[in-house]
Design a protein around this motif. Structure first.
Motif, PDB file in Angstrom:
ATOM      1  N   ASP A 337       3.357  33.845  37.888  1.00 20.62           N
ATOM      2  CA  ASP A 337       2.895  35.265  38.316  1.00 20.62           C
ATOM      3  C   ASP A 337       1.257  35.112  38.259  1.00 20.62           C
ATOM      4  O   ASP A 337       0.463  35.956  38.645  1.00 20.62           O
ATOM      5  N   ASP A 338       0.753  33.822  38.116  1.00 23.53           N
ATOM      6  CA  ASP A 338      -0.826  33.653  38.024  1.00 23.53           C
ATOM      7  C   ASP A 338      -1.585  34.199  36.914  1.00 23.53           C
ATOM      8  O   ASP A 338      -2.665  34.330  36.951  1.00 23.53           O
ATOM      9  N   SER A 339      -0.729  34.751  36.015  1.00 24.42           N
ATOM     10  CA  SER A 339      -1.471  35.294  34.571  1.00 24.42           C
ATOM     11  C   SER A 339      -1.588  33.975  33.620  1.00 24.42           C
ATOM     12  O   SER A 339      -1.005  32.977  34.046  1.00 24.42           O
ATOM     13  N   LEU A 340      -2.304  34.561  32.724  1.00 24.92           N
ATOM     14  CA  LEU A 340      -2.756  33.171  31.767  1.00 24.92           C
ATOM     15  C   LEU A 340      -1.459  32.750  31.057  1.00 24.92           C
ATOM     16  O   LEU A 340      -0.834  33.575  30.353  1.00 24.92           O
ATOM     17  N   ASN A 341      -1.469  31.290  31.005  1.00 25.17           N
ATOM     18  CA  ASN A 341      -0.490  30.778  29.976  1.00 25.17           C
ATOM     19  C   ASN A 341      -1.245  30.567  28.678  1.00 25.17           C
ATOM     20  O   ASN A 341      -1.811  29.606  28.593  1.00 25.17           O
ATOM     21  N   GLU A 342      -1.031  31.626  27.680  1.00 27.33           N
ATOM     22  CA  GLU A 342      -1.872  31.838  26.728  1.00 27.33           C
ATOM     23  C   GLU A 342      -1.369  30.703  25.631  1.00 27.33           C
ATOM     24  O   GLU A 342      -2.338  30.307  24.901  1.00 27.33           O
ATOM     25  N   LYS A 343      -0.448  30.009  25.744  1.00 30.04           N
ATOM     26  CA  LYS A 343      -0.031  29.130  24.892  1.00 30.04           C
ATOM     27  C   LYS A 343      -0.946  27.826  24.928  1.00 30.04           C
ATOM     28  O   LYS A 343      -1.132  26.948  24.157  1.00 30.04           O
ATOM     29  N   HIS A 344      -1.630  27.700  26.269  1.00 36.54           N
ATOM     30  CA  HIS A 344      -2.092  26.562  26.599  1.00 36.54           C
ATOM     31  C   HIS A 344      -3.605  26.824  26.544  1.00 36.54           C
ATOM     32  O   HIS A 344      -4.528  25.853  26.258  1.00 36.54           O
ATOM     33  N   PHE A 345      -4.252  27.844  26.355  1.00 32.51           N
ATOM     34  CA  PHE A 345      -5.600  28.371  26.702  1.00 32.51           C
ATOM     35  C   PHE A 345      -6.339  27.919  25.266  1.00 32.51           C
ATOM     36  O   PHE A 345      -5.954  28.174  24.132  1.00 32.51           O
ATOM     37  N   ARG A 346      -7.144  26.986  25.258  1.00 30.58           N
ATOM     38  CA  ARG A 346      -8.105  26.454  24.452  1.00 30.58           C
ATOM     39  C   ARG A 346      -7.258  25.652  23.350  1.00 30.58           C
ATOM     40  O   ARG A 346      -8.018  25.355  22.187  1.00 30.58           O
ATOM     41  N   THR A 347      -6.075  25.147  23.631  1.00 29.45           N
ATOM     42  CA  THR A 347      -5.314  24.292  22.560  1.00 29.45           C
ATOM     43  C   THR A 347      -5.090  23.030  23.193  1.00 29.45           C
ATOM     44  O   THR A 347      -5.431  22.179  22.493  1.00 29.45           O
ATOM     45  N   VAL A 348      -5.014  22.862  24.403  1.00 28.86           N
ATOM     46  CA  VAL A 348      -5.001  21.812  25.182  1.00 28.86           C
ATOM     47  C   VAL A 348      -5.982  21.622  26.367  1.00 28.86           C
ATOM     48  O   VAL A 348      -6.112  22.505  27.199  1.00 28.86           O
ATOM     49  N   THR A 349      -5.949  20.363  26.860  1.00 26.24           N
ATOM     50  CA  THR A 349      -6.728  20.108  28.122  1.00 26.24           C
ATOM     51  C   THR A 349      -6.111  19.000  28.588  1.00 26.24           C
ATOM     52  O   THR A 349      -5.021  18.485  28.158  1.00 26.24           O
ATOM     53  N   LEU A 350      -6.702  18.336  29.801  1.00 25.01           N
ATOM     54  CA  LEU A 350      -6.234  17.276  30.645  1.00 25.01           C
ATOM     55  C   LEU A 350      -7.065  15.975  30.160  1.00 25.01           C
ATOM     56  O   LEU A 350      -8.219  16.237  30.287  1.00 25.01           O
ATOM     57  N   THR A 351      -6.571  14.833  30.139  1.00 24.39           N
ATOM     58  CA  THR A 351      -7.287  13.741  29.981  1.00 24.39           C
ATOM     59  C   THR A 351      -6.749  12.468  30.749  1.00 24.39           C
ATOM     60  O   THR A 351      -5.689  12.471  30.836  1.00 24.39           O
ATOM     61  N   GLY A 352      -7.567  11.430  30.808  1.00 27.70           N
ATOM     62  CA  GLY A 352      -7.107  10.202  31.513  1.00 27.70           C
ATOM     63  C   GLY A 352      -7.024  10.081  32.936  1.00 27.70           C
ATOM     64  O   GLY A 352      -7.075  11.107  33.606  1.00 27.70           O
ATOM     65  N   ASN A 353      -6.690   9.211  33.303  1.00 27.00           N
ATOM     66  CA  ASN A 353      -6.410   8.985  34.968  1.00 27.00           C
ATOM     67  C   ASN A 353      -5.157   9.841  35.237  1.00 27.00           C
ATOM     68  O   ASN A 353      -5.279  10.287  36.462  1.00 27.00           O
ATOM     69  N   ASP A 354      -4.401  10.137  34.595  1.00 31.86           N
ATOM     70  CA  ASP A 354      -3.085  10.738  35.033  1.00 31.86           C
ATOM     71  C   ASP A 354      -3.152  12.346  34.525  1.00 31.86           C
ATOM     72  O   ASP A 354      -2.282  12.873  34.726  1.00 31.86           O
ATOM     73  N   LEU A 355      -4.586  12.637  33.919  1.00 25.96           N
ATOM     74  CA  LEU A 355      -4.522  14.019  33.649  1.00 25.96           C
ATOM     75  C   LEU A 355      -3.610  14.477  32.819  1.00 25.96           C
ATOM     76  O   LEU A 355      -3.078  15.488  32.937  1.00 25.96           O
ATOM     77  N   GLU A 356      -3.359  13.730  31.700  1.00 25.65           N
ATOM     78  CA  GLU A 356      -2.100  14.041  30.649  1.00 25.65           C
ATOM     79  C   GLU A 356      -2.744  15.354  29.779  1.00 25.65           C
ATOM     80  O   GLU A 356      -4.025  15.484  29.419  1.00 25.65           O
ATOM     81  N   ILE A 357      -1.815  16.041  29.569  1.00 27.81           N
ATOM     82  CA  ILE A 357      -1.945  17.326  28.581  1.00 27.81           C
ATOM     83  C   ILE A 357      -2.122  16.743  26.987  1.00 27.81           C
ATOM     84  O   ILE A 357      -1.459  15.916  26.522  1.00 27.81           O
ATOM     85  N   THR A 358      -3.515  17.101  26.577  1.00 26.99           N
ATOM     86  CA  THR A 358      -3.786  16.636  25.197  1.00 26.99           C
ATOM     87  C   THR A 358      -4.431  17.543  24.379  1.00 26.99           C
ATOM     88  O   THR A 358      -4.725  18.671  24.867  1.00 26.99           O
ATOM     89  N   SER A 359      -4.367  17.431  23.265  1.00 27.14           N
ATOM     90  CA  SER A 359      -5.281  18.381  22.064  1.00 27.14           C
ATOM     91  C   SER A 359      -6.629  18.697  22.456  1.00 27.14           C
ATOM     92  O   SER A 359      -7.508  17.513  22.583  1.00 27.14           O
ATOM     93  N   TYR A 360      -6.926  19.946  22.539  1.00 24.02           N
ATOM     94  CA  TYR A 360      -8.515  20.069  22.922  1.00 24.02           C
ATOM     95  C   TYR A 360      -9.390  19.801  21.912  1.00 24.02           C
ATOM     96  O   TYR A 360     -10.264  18.864  22.065  1.00 24.02           O
ATOM     97  N   PRO A 361      -9.228  20.289  20.613  1.00 23.84           N
ATOM     98  CA  PRO A 361     -10.096  20.017  19.660  1.00 23.84           C
ATOM     99  C   PRO A 361     -10.070  18.568  19.253  1.00 23.84           C
ATOM    100  O   PRO A 361     -11.256  17.921  18.876  1.00 23.84           O
ATOM    101  N   LEU A 362      -8.997  17.853  19.342  1.00 23.83           N
ATOM    102  CA  LEU A 362      -8.926  16.339  18.917  1.00 23.83           C
ATOM    103  C   LEU A 362      -9.606  15.615  20.233  1.00 23.83           C
ATOM    104  O   LEU A 362     -10.409  14.654  19.722  1.00 23.83           O
ATOM    105  N   LEU A 363      -9.592  15.988  21.270  1.00 23.94           N
ATOM    106  CA  LEU A 363     -10.348  15.197  22.426  1.00 23.94           C
ATOM    107  C   LEU A 363     -11.642  15.420  22.207  1.00 23.94           C
ATOM    108  O   LEU A 363     -12.639  14.407  22.240  1.00 23.94           O
ATOM    109  N   ILE A 364     -12.259  16.880  21.860  1.00 26.12           N
ATOM    110  CA  ILE A 364     -13.649  16.960  21.844  1.00 26.12           C
ATOM    111  C   ILE A 364     -14.224  16.070  20.518  1.00 26.12           C
ATOM    112  O   ILE A 364     -15.402  15.405  20.678  1.00 26.12           O
ATOM    113  N   ASN A 365     -13.378  16.077  19.775  1.00 28.38           N
ATOM    114  CA  ASN A 365     -14.050  15.341  18.380  1.00 28.38           C
ATOM    115  C   ASN A 365     -13.997  13.832  18.523  1.00 28.38           C
ATOM    116  O   ASN A 365     -15.028  13.250  18.380  1.00 28.38           O
TER     117      ASN A 365
END
Ligand SMILES: [Zn+2]
Length: 402
Positions: A337-365
């Motif tokens: 319904d276009d609302s925020l998926n809370e479980k993903h917010f600030r916990t994961v982001t996308l990375t690599g050529n395939d834009l895979e879901i990955t840990s946000y803090p670990l990727l920043i680190n």
């Protein structure tokens, strides 16, 4: 939840309940717990951790209009900086955006300088890493305890020294990682949507790690690693968000004819009943004021997500990789319904050529360790945004030391 029997710091039985702010009261925190420590340790924390930490933000809180604070009605804090008068630059003290003292100029002119028209050039923002990190860690630690995380899990990052004289040292050793947006949706939310002042906390488990994401004033954003020995079969996700400017909310007329009515209102507003009607009405008013500032994180962020994210330029973008990154970031955070998926917010982001879901803090680190991420630039951008919001104009140059 049953009350904790022993103080988390000194281990002594808690014989008297003392109220502890999860986010420090001086920076507008409304969230309290009576279930963390004894009054002595509470005093220690307040003096050696909270005061040095909250002092850092004086130049900010002093300039927030309708700033919310719970029990401290003291006037706005004083902060220092530089201002120009008659073509010369001076060291000054300020309050709520106005120069209140300037010893050098007072000496030169021998008059009351508070009436003079200064041009404020800069204010000091003395980030000292030790009190800053300690203050953040305390927030993360308290939030986790209040959400039922056992002290055993959190103990590793906590160091205390207790002697027969009582508590002598409390310090936290949790690793702290700054947040930097790594996908288009987060860049959009952080830098292109309208500025609202809030504090936001997210406690989440990820594999064997337990993290707390902290965002203060919608500007100072960090991850605190609370444990790397988390039982990965247990999933934790808790959030807290509160606004920092008082809303104009009216208090309803209370219909009280019988004592029973007091109890009903007391239960409804979750306040302590009192037969003194004036006191009781005050409590209800206070509760309404507090409650209205607490928001659902999903509501606040969902509104920012839909705001001007998908522009026509983007949708006709010919660079398909870039377009994919935009669309996949949108999908990452969106429910059907276009609302925020809370479980993903600030916990994961996308990375690599395939834009895979990955840990946000670990990727920043990882990116910081490889020297591939400019944390300072983003920190400045956020800081300037806050400053622009507080002053209404863009010309103040910030002094931010490490
Ligand atoms: Zn104690």
């Amino acid at each position: 939840m049953a009350n904790r029997e022993n103080c988390v710091y000194c281990g002594k039985p808690i014989t008297k309940r003392s109220r502890e702010h999860i986010i420090q009261n001086a920076i507008g925190g409304l969230y309290e717990s009576e279930d963390i420590c004894c009054p002595d340790c509470n005093n220690y924390i307040s003096k050696y951790i909270d005061v040095p930490f909250t002092k850092i933000f004086n130049a900010i809180i002093s300039r927030i209009e309708n700033f919310t604070k719970t029990n401290n009605k003291k006037s706005k804090p004083v902060y220092t900086g530089k201002a120009a008068y008659g073509g010369k630059v001076y060291d000054v003290s300020m309050k709520a955006g106005k120069v209140i003292s300037c010893p050098e100029l007072s000496k030169e002119l021998k008059c009351d300088i508070s009436k003079l028209n200064f041009e404020i050039l800069a204010y000091d923002f003395p980030i000292d890493n030790i009190p800053f990190t300690k203050g953040l860690s305390k927030i993360a630690f308290n939030f986790a305890l209040d959400k039922g995380i056992s002290l055993d899990i959190l103990k590793e990052g906590l160091k205390t020294k207790v002697t027969e004289n009582g508590i002598e040292d409390i310090s936290f050793k949790y690793p702290v990682i700054p947040f930097v947006p790594l996908n288009p949706m987060d860049k959009h939310i952080e830098l292109n949507t309208s500025m609202e002042l809030y504090h936001n906390l997210i406690l989440f488990s990820q594999g064997e790690m337990l993290w707390c994401y902290i965002d203060l004033f919608n500007t100072f954003q960090y991850y605190v690693l609370l444990s790397d020995k988390w039982d990965k079969s247990i999933s934790v996700h808790e959030t807290y968000l509160q606004l920092l400017q008082k809303l104009n909310r009216s208090v309803p007329e209370l219909y009280i004819r019988k004592p029973k009515h007091i109890l009903t209102y007391a239960m409804f507003y979750n306040v302590e009943p009192s037969t003194d009607l004036e006191i009781f009405k005050k409590r209800v008013a206070e509760a309404i004021k507090k409650e209205s500032l607490k928001k659902s994180m999903a509501d606040v962020i969902s509104a920012k997500m839909v705001d001007k994210y998908l522009t026509p330029e983007l949708l006709t973008q010919t660079d398909t990789e870039e377009r994919d990154f935009y669309l996949k970031s949108l999908l990452l955070y969106s429910n059907e319904d276009d609302s925020l998926n809370e479980k993903h917010f600030r916990t994961v982001t996308l990375t690599g050529n395939d834009l895979e879901i990955t840990s946000y803090p670990l990727l920043i680190n990882l990116l910081v360790l490889n020297g591939e991420l400019d944390v300072r630039r983003y920190t400045y951008e956020k800081f300037n945004r806050l400053n622009k919001f507080l002053t209404g104009f863009d010309k103040i140059e910030n002094v931010m030391d490490e």
